[in-house]
Scaffold this motif. Structure first.
Motif, PDB file in Angstrom:
ATOM      1  N   LYS A  25     -42.828 -24.124 -19.002  1.00 15.64           N
ATOM      2  CA  LYS A  25     -42.749 -23.978 -20.319  1.00 15.64           C
ATOM      3  C   LYS A  25     -41.713 -24.990 -21.276  1.00 15.64           C
ATOM      4  CE  LYS A  25     -45.545 -20.526 -21.509  1.00 15.64           C
ATOM      5  NZ  LYS A  25     -46.517 -20.171 -22.757  1.00 15.64           N
ATOM      6  N   SER A  56     -39.393 -16.113 -25.986  1.00 12.20           N
ATOM      7  CA  SER A  56     -39.879 -17.375 -26.499  1.00 12.20           C
ATOM      8  C   SER A  56     -41.207 -17.650 -25.240  1.00 12.20           C
ATOM      9  CB  SER A  56     -38.813 -18.266 -26.199  1.00 12.20           C
ATOM     10  OG  SER A  56     -39.226 -19.698 -26.605  1.00 12.20           O
ATOM     11  N   ILE A  57     -41.050 -17.490 -24.061  1.00 11.19           N
ATOM     12  CA  ILE A  57     -42.066 -17.844 -23.177  1.00 11.19           C
ATOM     13  C   ILE A  57     -43.300 -16.875 -23.758  1.00 11.19           C
ATOM     14  CG2 ILE A  57     -43.002 -17.402 -20.953  1.00 11.19           C
ATOM     15  CD1 ILE A  57     -40.452 -18.085 -19.715  1.00 11.19           C
ATOM     16  N   GLU A  58     -43.139 -15.619 -24.127  1.00  5.80           N
ATOM     17  CA  GLU A  58     -44.129 -14.706 -24.711  1.00  5.80           C
ATOM     18  C   GLU A  58     -44.790 -15.151 -26.027  1.00  5.80           C
ATOM     19  OE1 GLU A  58     -42.616 -10.915 -24.839  1.00  5.80           O
ATOM     20  OE2 GLU A  58     -42.191 -10.919 -22.768  1.00  5.80           O
ATOM     21  N   GLY A  59     -44.142 -16.389 -26.453  1.00  8.58           N
ATOM     22  CA  GLY A  59     -44.707 -16.891 -27.518  1.00  8.58           C
ATOM     23  C   GLY A  59     -44.138 -16.232 -28.928  1.00  8.58           C
ATOM     24  N   MET A  60     -43.060 -15.697 -28.950  1.00  4.50           N
ATOM     25  CA  MET A  60     -42.438 -15.298 -30.018  1.00  4.50           C
ATOM     26  C   MET A  60     -41.415 -15.979 -30.444  1.00  4.50           C
ATOM     27  SD  MET A  60     -43.098 -11.298 -29.408  1.00  4.50           S
ATOM     28  CE  MET A  60     -42.347 -10.969 -27.868  1.00  4.50           C
ATOM     29  N   ARG A  61     -40.634 -15.485 -31.660  1.00  5.99           N
ATOM     30  CA  ARG A  61     -39.305 -15.798 -31.860  1.00  5.99           C
ATOM     31  C   ARG A  61     -38.317 -15.406 -30.718  1.00  5.99           C
ATOM     32  NH1 ARG A  61     -38.379 -16.179 -37.787  1.00  5.99           N
ATOM     33  NH2 ARG A  61     -36.093 -15.630 -37.537  1.00  5.99           N
ATOM     34  N   GLY A  62     -37.385 -16.552 -30.536  1.00  4.04           N
ATOM     35  CA  GLY A  62     -36.645 -16.335 -29.400  1.00  4.04           C
ATOM     36  C   GLY A  62     -35.433 -15.327 -29.674  1.00  4.04           C
ATOM     37  N   MET A  63     -35.777 -13.967 -29.838  1.00  5.16           N
ATOM     38  CA  MET A  63     -34.568 -13.347 -30.288  1.00  5.16           C
ATOM     39  C   MET A  63     -34.237 -12.471 -29.186  1.00  5.16           C
ATOM     40  SD  MET A  63     -34.675 -12.762 -34.225  1.00  5.16           S
ATOM     41  CE  MET A  63     -35.916 -11.834 -34.615  1.00  5.16           C
ATOM     42  N   TRP A 100     -43.138 -10.123 -20.101  1.00  5.22           N
ATOM     43  CA  TRP A 100     -44.442  -9.356 -19.961  1.00  5.22           C
ATOM     44  C   TRP A 100     -44.127  -7.856 -19.737  1.00  5.22           C
ATOM     45  CZ3 TRP A 100     -46.891 -12.446 -23.001  1.00  5.22           C
ATOM     46  CH2 TRP A 100     -47.013 -13.793 -22.726  1.00  5.22           C
TER      47      TRP A 100
END
Lengths: 612, 167
Positions: free
Chosen positions: A292, A309-316, A330
Motif C-alpha cells: 500500500k 490509512s490502509i482502510e482508505g480513510m483519513r490517517g487519524m 479491519w
C-alpha cells in the motif's frame, strides 16, 4: 568470538558462490537514491556504452565484464561509488565517479590491470567501515536488489526454511531470546509483541510492515527496501508464520518510488519461487502480501493511523485500547513492525537468539542502523552495535565536522519526536534507555549533526513547523497547542520574543505531552524542551538582546563584516549570487546592503564566521 | 473561464472525459479500502483532482462526498488545484534545513515571485515544499522537474532555474 567467525563464514560464502566470479571482472555501481541523484544512471550507461564500443563482450560469459547495480552503500557523501573487482587484483573502490572517467577506468583498470590510485575512495572510506558492525547491511553492495537469485546465492531464504521446520512458538521464543526491540523508535520488545498477536484465535490476522519512514533525516528504511528488499520480505514471512496470519501489508510512503518498485518486484519473485502464496514450501501455510502506498502524511507512521490509512480513510489515530493485537486493521488482530525490525529477523533465525543477544548492551541488543546527516564530513548510513558512543559515531566513523572554525554543537536524534545531545554529553552510549535519560530518543535512527552555525531556537521552530503541519487535528492539545508553541517560537526568532516566553513554552509543552491522543502529540514538544534544557542562553539572547548567537535567524542579522575576524580571503565575493560584496586583495570585505538579497550564502561560505 | 491557453485548464468550464477514471474505478468497485489507491491512480491520469472528478468518484464508489474530500484534503500528495508540468520541489527535511534549504526556498520564491504551493504567473513551474525525500546524504536537495539536484547552493539553484528556462 563466535559471532565474528560466523560473520566471516557467511561473508565468504556470499563471495564464493557468486556466478563466475573467478573469471569475471565485476563492476558494481551504487544505485541507491543517493547514487542516482549523484548521477549513477549516467555512469551506468557510460560503462555499458564503452564496453560495447570497445568490443568487450560485456556480460557474455567468461573473461568478460559484468556490470551490476547495487543498493545503497551507505557512504552517500562519496557517491557515485564504483567497485571494480578484478579476479587477480581484488576489489578497488572509486569515489565521485563521473561518466567522463569511465573510459579511463576501463582502459587502465579493466584492460590494463592498473588501478587509478588518484580516484580511490581512500582512507576516509576505509575509516568509515572500521568501527561499524554490518550484519543487517552485510549484503549491501553485493546483492542486486532486483534479483532473488542473487539473494538466494548470498544465503537468502535459508532462515525461512529453518523457521518453517520450527514450531510457531519456538520462532517467537527465539526472537524473545534475542532481545530484539522495535526499530521504529519506541523500542517495544518484538518477541513479546508477536506473542500477543499469536495468542489471538484464527488465522484471519494481519501483519504489517511500517515503511512510512516520515522522520525527516532518517532514510535507513528506504535504503533497506531499495538495497535488499528480500531480507525484509523474508523477515515478514517468518513473522507471519510465527504469529499465524495469512495477510501481509507493506505500507510504504509515496515519497519512495524506487523502494515501492523494488518491493513489488521482490514480492512477485517470491511468489514465483513459492515463498509466498498458498502452501508455502509445502507447509500448508498461506500468505498473500500487498503493497500500500501512502499519500503523504507523517502521522500515518503511528500504528493506528496507518491502519486507518490502509482502510482508505483519513490517517487519524484511534484511542487505545483496544490494542492492534486484538483489534487492528479491519478490526482483526494485527501486528505491526518497522522495516529494520523485520530485516533483523532472518539473522536471528539463522544464527540463533543467543548470538544476537551477544551484541550490544544489557537492555539494547543487536546492531542499529543510523543515518548520519547534516554538518558532518561523511554523511550516510552506518550500522553499529548498540552501546557505541555519539563521539565514536560522529568523529571516528563519520570524520567529524568539516570547516576549520566549525565545531560540533549538537546531534539531534529521533527527529521531530526526539531531542538534542549537546557537546558535553557526547560520551553517552547509544542505547534506548541512556538516550531517554538525556532527553533524546533512539527514534528510527536519524542523527542530524549540527555545528556552531546552527541556531537551536530555529531548530525548535523547524520541528514545530513540521509537527504542527502534520498534526491530524483530532485532539485539541496537539492541534492548538503545537500551533501556539510555534507562534511563540516564531516571534522569538523574529526578535519579538518577550520575557516569560520560555516558561510559557515549557508549561505548554508539558500539557501537550500529557494530554495528546497519540505519539505525535505526546512527543512533539520534545525538541523544544530539549533545546531549552541545554541551550537556554540562546533563547535568552534572542529575547533580551535581539541577537542570534549562531548568526542564523535572518531577521536578527545585520549583514556586516566583523573587522577583527575577516581574514580578507575573498571567498564571500566568489559565492555571492548578486555581486553585492566589495573586496580587493588584502582588504576587508564590505557588503553593499542595497544590493544584498539577504540570502545568507556569504555567512555560510565564510570560513572564519566573520559576517553577522 | 480559462483565458490563457498556455496555462493548464482549470477544468471548470468544460466537460471532463470520465472515461479514464471509469476504467480505474472498474478495477476497484466493490472492494474495501480502495479510496486512496483510486484517488492516486486517477490523479496520476488527470494531473490533479478537480471538483467534477471528485464528485464522480464519490458517486461511483458510493461514498459521501464529504468523506472523499476529507481524504483528499488530509494527504499532502493530493492536489485540488491544477499544476503545471514542471515542479520545483524543495526538500524540507531536517538535514536539508541544517544545510540551508530554507534559504534556497526563499530565494526561489523571490526569483520566481511565487510562494511555495503556488504556480508561477507564466504557468511554467509549481513550487513545492516537500517532506524529507530521504536523500539526506546529499542535502540540501532540490528536485527540478525530473532531475534531483543534491548538495546544492543558493547560487547553483538560481543558475539551474535560469538555465532551465533557456531549454
Amino acid at each position: 568470538m563466535s559471532k565474528n567467525s560466523k560473520n566471516k563464514k557467511l561473508n565468504n560464502k556470499s563471495v564464493n558462490t557468486a556466478p563466475n566470479t573467478n573469471e569475471l571482472t565485476q563492476v558494481l555501481i551504487c544505485m541507491g537514491t543517493g547514487g542516482v541523484a549523484a548521477g549513477a544512471l549516467d555512469v551506468w550507461a557510460s560503462f555499458k556504452e564503452e564496453l560495447v564500443l570497445r568490443n568487450i563482450p560485456a556480460m557474455l560469459g567468461k573473461r568478460s565484464c559484468k556490470v551490476k547495480q547495487t543498493g545503497c552503500r551507505g557512504l552517500c557523501a562519496m557517491d557515485v561509488l564504483v567497485d571494480i573487482i578484478d579476479p587477480k587484483l581484488g576489489k578497488h573502490t572509486y569515489k565521485h565517479v563521473k561518466p567522463e572517467m569511465v573510459s579511463d577506468l576501463i582502459e587502465k583498470h579493466i584492460l590494463g590491470h592498473e588501478p587509478i590510485v588518484k580516484w580511490f575512495a581512500g582512507k576516509d572510506y576505509e575509516q568509515f567501515y572500521v568501527k561499524q558492525e554490518r550484519t543487517v547491511m552485510k549484503q549491501y553492495g553485493l546483492v542486486d536488489p532486483e534479483s532473488i537469485d542473487d539473494y538466494i546465492e548470498a544465503g537468502g531464504y535459508i532462515a525461512l526454511k529453518k523457521a518453517f521446520k520450527m514450531e510457531q512458538v519456538e520462532v517467537i521464543e527465539e526472537v524473545k531470546k534475542s532481545g530484539l526491540r522495535g526499530r521504529g523508535g519506541a523500542g517495544f520488545p518484538t518477541g513479546m509483541k508477536w506473542g500477543f498477536c499469536h495468542a489471538t484465535h484464527g488465522n484471519d490476522k494481519y501483519i504489517i510492515v511500517n515503511a512510512d519512514e516520515g522522520d525527516p533525516g532518517a532514510f535507513m528504511d528506504r535504503s533497506l527496501l531499495e538495497g535488499n528488499p528480500h531480507a525484509v520480505l523474508e523477515g515478514l514471512i517468518i513473522g507471519a508464520y510465527a504469529i499465524g496470519c495469512n495477510h501481509g501489508y507493506f505500507y510504504c510512503r509515496a515519497e519512495y518510488p524506487l523502494a515501492v518498485k523494488r518491493l513489488k518486484i521482490a514480492i512477485e519473485q517470491a511468489n514465483e519461487h513459492g515463498f509466498l502464496g498458498d502452501d508455502i514450501l509445502g507447509s500448508g501455510f498461506n500468505l498473500d502480501v500487498k503493497v500500500k502506498e501512502g499519500a503523504g502524511a507523517f502521522v500515518c507512521g503511528e500504528e493506528t493511523a496507518l491502519m486507518a490509512s490502509i482502510e482508505g480513510m483519513r490517517g487519524m489515530p484511534r484511542p487505545r485500547p483496544p490494542f492492534p493485537a486484538h483489534q487492528g486493521l479491519w478490526k482483526k488482530p494485527s501486528n505491526i513492525n518497522n522495516v529494520e525490525t523485520f530485516a533483523n529477523i532472518p539473522l536471528i533465525i539463522n544464527n540463533g537468539g543467543d548470538w544476537y543477544a551477544g551484541i550490544g548492551t544489557e537492555k539494547s541488543k543487536g546492531t542499529k542502523i543510523f543515518s548520519l546527516t547534516g554538518k558532518i564530513r561523511n554523511t550516510g548510513l552506518i550500522e553499529v552495535p548498540m552501546g557505541i558512543t555519539i563521539k565514536e559515531v560522529v568523529f571516528d566513523i563519520c570524520g567529524g565536522i568539516p570547516g576549520r572554525k566549525r565545531k560540533f554543537k549538537a546531534a539531534q536524534m529521533g527527529g521531530p519526536s526526539g531531542g538534542c545531545i549537546p557537546e558535553s554529553l557526547v560520551d553517552v552510549p547509544i542505547d534506548y534507555d541512556s538516550l531517554v535519560e538525556v532527553g533524546a530518543i533512539m527514534g528510527s535512527g536519524g542523527v542530524v549533526v549540527m555545528d556552531n552555525t546552527a541556531c537551536m531556537v530555529d531548530m525548535s521552530r523547524f520541528f514545530l513547523t513540521f509537527t504542527q503541519q502534520e498534526s491530524c487535528g483530532k485532539c485539541v492539545p496537539c492541534r492548538i497547542g503545537t500551533k501556539t508553541m510555534l507562534e511563540i517560537l516564531t516571534r522569538i526568532t523574529l526578535g519579538h520574543g518577550c520575557e516569560g516566553d520560555v516558561d510559557l513554552l515549557i508549561s505548554l509543552a508539558n500539557d501537550i505531552k500529557g494530554s495528546s491522543l497519540c505519539g505525535l502529540g505526546q512527543t512533539a514538544p520534545n525538541p523544544v524542551l530539549s533545546t531549552i534544557r541545554y541551550y537556554r542562553d540562546e533563547y535568552d539572547a534572542h529575547i533580551r538582546e535581539k541577537r542570534c548567537p549562531a548568526n542564523s535567524c535572518k531577521a536578527l542579522l545585520k549583514f556586516e563584516v566583523i573587522e577583527e575576524l575577516c581574514k580578507k580571503c575573498g571567498i564571500c565575493l566568489k559565492q555571492c549570487p548578486v555581486d553585492a560584496i566589495i573586496w580587493k586583495p588584502k582588504t576587508k570585505a564590505v557588503i553593499e546592503l542595497d544590493k544584498c538579497i539577504k540570502c545568507q550564502t556569504c555567512i555560510d561560505a565564510c570560513p572564519f564566521l566573520a559576517i553577522h | 473561464m480559462c483565458d490563457n491557453n498556455d496555462k493548464p485548464c482549470c477544468g471548470a468550464h468544460k466537460e471532463i472525459d470520465f472515461g479514464a477514471a471509469d476504467e480505474i474505478l472498474n478495477q476497484y468497485r466493490g472492494k474495501e479500502g480502495v479510496l486512496i489507491p483510486v484517488l492516486q491512480k486517477i490523479q496520476a491520469e488527470y494531473g490533479w483532482l478537480s471538483q467534477p472528478l471528485v464528485e464522480h468518484i464519490a458517486r461511483e464508489l458510493n461514498i459521501y462526498l464529504s468523506e472523499v474530500y476529507g481524504v483528499v484534503s488530509f494527504y499532502s500528495q493530493f492536489y485540488t488545484e491544477p499544476r503545471w508540468r514542471y515542479t520545483i520541489q524543495i526538500c524540507r527535511g531536517t538535514a536539508c534545513h541544517v544545510k540551508g534549504s530554507l534559504r534556497i526556498l526563499e530565494n526561489i520564491e523571490d526569483e520566481l515571485d511565487v510562494k511555495a504551493g503556488q504556480m508561477t504567473k507564466d504557468g511554467k513551474f509549481t513550487v513545492e515544499e516537500v517532506n524529507c525525500v530521504g536523500a539526506c546524504g546529499i542535502a540540501p536537495v532540490v528536485i527540478l522537474g525530473q532531475k534531483t539536484l543534491g548538495s546544492i547552493t543558493v547560487a547553483e539553484t538560481l543558475d539551474a532555474l535560469r538555465n532551465f528556462e533557456e531549454q
